[in-house]
Scaffold this active site. Structure first.
Site: not given
Length: 467
Positions: A2-3, A54, A188
């Site tokens: 998760p970002e 985050k 990513n």
């Protein structure tokens, strides 16, 4: 993993499902979790959430209730009640998310649980399958994380451009974008999408990419007066907390770090929502990350970078795609487990078949035939016969030294017979070894000479007595 957009969607999810819901009792933690206990117990409290980069912060706020409206205390509840709000800062790790379910449908990996005071009860739980996530009671935002890319855009941009002398910007731009000190919330898939849209080689030196934006910063300072005039005229500018897209001017790297995550947020539940697990809209939105036709290599931190075209001058030496490497490794693994074993089995089968065919066609070598026939005869014959055959095989074994001819063997046997005291050679004693039916040489049995030897001994004894 998760970002920033996913954590913001998680906070929106908590605020939506917990709106008007009263929670009660103690906050429970699973036995397998290594994160600390949350020392919060209250008869009635509410839960709200906010996100930054985050991280997600849950705020537990006690509420006042009448004595008649107090919910029943749960078994084992602590007598001491919290009267002040508590913040619990949660980091999702690789697979964390929130769920709001009935108590009898509690998820398997629910490691942090908040119970409602209704009947039947419901549970807000933090689910983390891999247990890489963590939380901190009475926690605050981590100080080593920079401003949020979505809701603190101006501070984020200033933090990056004013610290370009840091040695962290000597690394490739794709690796610097994962540094939460400067790019808080980028992960990513976001770095791949942003660099792809700008056609920037991912392994270009970060300082070379960002120094070009300094001139743009100076131009922005020159237009500060214009912004003040607009503010005086009543026009509202963009604030740090506003999630509006920055569309003025040509997009650059830092502006896309702000707008691209907000595109994911605007997809809402149709995007990266773990509750529904419907990623069709999110996959359709992706242009580079895990898209067919794109290249991928691992950066110096072991993270997969998706791109197209030239990777850049700072690319790792091993430029093989991790996806292709994984597939190749799997094929090698399958080859060693199945194909190699099958090949070995095929070789053994073919060897047996060749032996059978040679035996059927009579193409075996004489030595092999002798050994096989000798072993079979020994096993099938009686015990006495077996001993004789074993003796024959020992006698016929090749000596270690020089082999004697048949003539020398005959002469040695004849000389032995002459040296025997009191014995005379008779025509019945052959001077040459006998040959059996199988064509093998063997020595004559000693049973024929035993009486003569006994006689000689007796004669010698009688002569001594007479003397």
């Amino acid at each position: 993993m998760p970002e920033g957009p996913e954590l913001h969607l998680a906070s929106l999810f908590v605020n939506r499902v917990c709106n008007g819901v009263v929670f009660t009792g103690a906050v429970e933690k699973s036995e397998v979790s290594k994160s600390p206990d949350v020392p919060f117990t209250c008869d009635a409290y509410r839960v709200s959430a906010t996100s930054r980069g985050k991280e997600v912060r849950l705020t537990l706020t006690p509420i006042k209730t009448n004595s008649d409206d107090k919910p029943p205390k749960r078994a084992g509840a602590k007598a001491e009640q919290n009267q002040e709000p508590m913040d619990v800062v949660i980091r999702f790790g690789m697979s964390g998310f929130f769920r709001f379910t009935p108590e009898n449908e509690l998820p398997k990996h629910a490691h942090l649980r908040f119970y409602t005071c209704e009947e039947p009860r419901r549970v807000l739980s933090f689910v983390d399958t891999r247990r890489f996530g963590s939380w901190q009671p009475n926690g605050t935002w981590q100080p080593d994380r920079g401003p949020c890319i979505m809701f603190e855009y101006e501070s984020f941009r200033e933090n990056v451009l004013s610290n370009l002398a840091d040695k962290a910007f000597d690394r490739p731009i794709c690796e610097v974008m994962l540094n939460q000190k400067y790019f808080s919330g980028i992960g990513n898939y976001l770095r791949a999408e942003i660099l792809y849209r700008l056609n920037i080689p991912p392994f270009t030196k970060a300082r070379n990419v960002l120094e070009a934006l300094k001139s743009q910063k100076e131009d922005d300072e020159k237009t500060a007066v214009k912004g003040e005039l607009e503010a005086r005229s009543g026009k509202k500018g963009v604030t740090d907390s506003a999630p509006d897209l920055q569309t003025d001017g040509d997009p650059d790297l830092l502006s896309l770090c702000h707008t691209v995550p907000l595109e994911v947020v605007k997809m809402g539940g149709k995007g990266y929502d773990p509750e529904k697990a419907d990623y069709s809209a999110f996959k359709a939105w992706l242009q580079c990350y895990y898209v067919d036709g794109m290249q991928s290599i691992r950066d110096h931190n072991g993270r997969t970078m998706w791109f197209t075209g030239d990777p850049g001058p700072l690319a790792p030496k091993v430029t093989k795609s991790p996806k292709a490497k994984k597939r190749l490794k799997k094929e090698d693994h399958d080859y060693t487990d199945t194909k190699k074993g099958a090949k070995k089995k095929h070789t053994e089968t073919s060897t047996k078949e060749s032996k059978v065919s040679k035996a059927a066609n009579g193409t075996k070598t004489p030595t092999v035939q002798k050994r096989v026939s000798r072993r079979r005869s020994i096993t099938k014959a009686p015990k006495s016969t077996q001993e004789e055959q074993v003796n024959h095989s020992k006698e016929n074994a090749k000596p270690k030294g020089r082999r004697k001819s048949s003539t020398s063997v005959a002469q040695s046997q004849a000389s032995r017979a002459k040296r025997t005291r009191g014995s005379k050679s008779t025509p019945e004693e052959p001077s040459t070894p006998q040959i059996n039916n199988t064509g093998m040489r063997r020595r004559k049995s000693s049973s024929a000479t035993e009486p003569q030897r006994r006689g000689c001994r007796a004669t010698r004894g009688s002569v001594r007595q007479s003397t």
